[in-house]
Design a protein around this motif. Structure first.
Motif, PDB file in Angstrom:
ATOM      1  N   VAL A  44       0.817  -1.218   0.000  1.00 53.95           N
ATOM      2  CA  VAL A  44       0.000   0.000   0.000  1.00 53.95           C
ATOM      3  C   VAL A  44       0.850   1.267   0.000  1.00 53.95           C
ATOM      4  O   VAL A  44       0.556   2.216  -0.723  1.00 53.95           O
ATOM      5  N   GLU A  61      -2.919   6.509   2.761  1.00 57.99           N
ATOM      6  CA  GLU A  61      -2.117   5.309   3.036  1.00 57.99           C
ATOM      7  C   GLU A  61      -2.125   4.985   4.524  1.00 57.99           C
ATOM      8  O   GLU A  61      -2.271   3.822   4.918  1.00 57.99           O
ATOM      9  N   LYS A  64      -5.410   3.392   5.516  1.00 56.82           N
ATOM     10  CA  LYS A  64      -5.515   2.007   5.029  1.00 56.82           C
ATOM     11  C   LYS A  64      -4.700   1.047   5.892  1.00 56.82           C
ATOM     12  O   LYS A  64      -5.191  -0.004   6.284  1.00 56.82           O
ATOM     13  N   TYR A  68      -6.194  -1.896   8.375  1.00 61.15           N
ATOM     14  CA  TYR A  68      -5.793  -3.289   8.183  1.00 61.15           C
ATOM     15  C   TYR A  68      -5.153  -3.843   9.467  1.00 61.15           C
ATOM     16  O   TYR A  68      -5.458  -4.965   9.886  1.00 61.15           O
TER      17      TYR A  68
END
Length: 97
Positions: A44, A61, A64, A68
């Motif tokens: 990513v 980023e 994300k 996660y």
């Protein structure tokens, strides 16, 4: 007052540190967390690698990878309910040093 042999006293005084199966499992889970999240981060993030980890360069980023990582943490916590979330966090933090 009980009498100790020198070896018994030495073990009591110095401490006999042995890793338990529980501690070993926590270390393994923490290493798994870092391995899985770092692999995802590398797919990513577009930033530089600092201290062995890739760095997100944008808020997108960062969001994300954080989302996660939270999911990975939750899946480990649900799969191993014998550990509290604080135990898992401490193990993950210690494995990151």
């Amino acid at each position: 007052m009980s009498q100790f042999t020198f070896e018994q006293f030495k073990e009591l005084y110095e401490g006999k540190f042995e890793i338990t199966d529980t501690d070993y499992l926590l270390v393994q889970l923490a290493e798994k967390y870092h391995r899985v999240t770092e692999a995802y981060d590398r797919t990513v993030c577009t930033g530089p690698i600092v201290h062995g980890s890739i760095v997100p360069v944008s808020q997108f980023e960062r969001e994300k990878v954080n989302r996660y990582a939270s999911g990975v943490f939750e899946s480990i916590a649900l799969e191993f309910p014998q550990f509290s979330r604080s135990e898992l966090r401490r193990a993950i933090s210690a494995a990151d040093r």
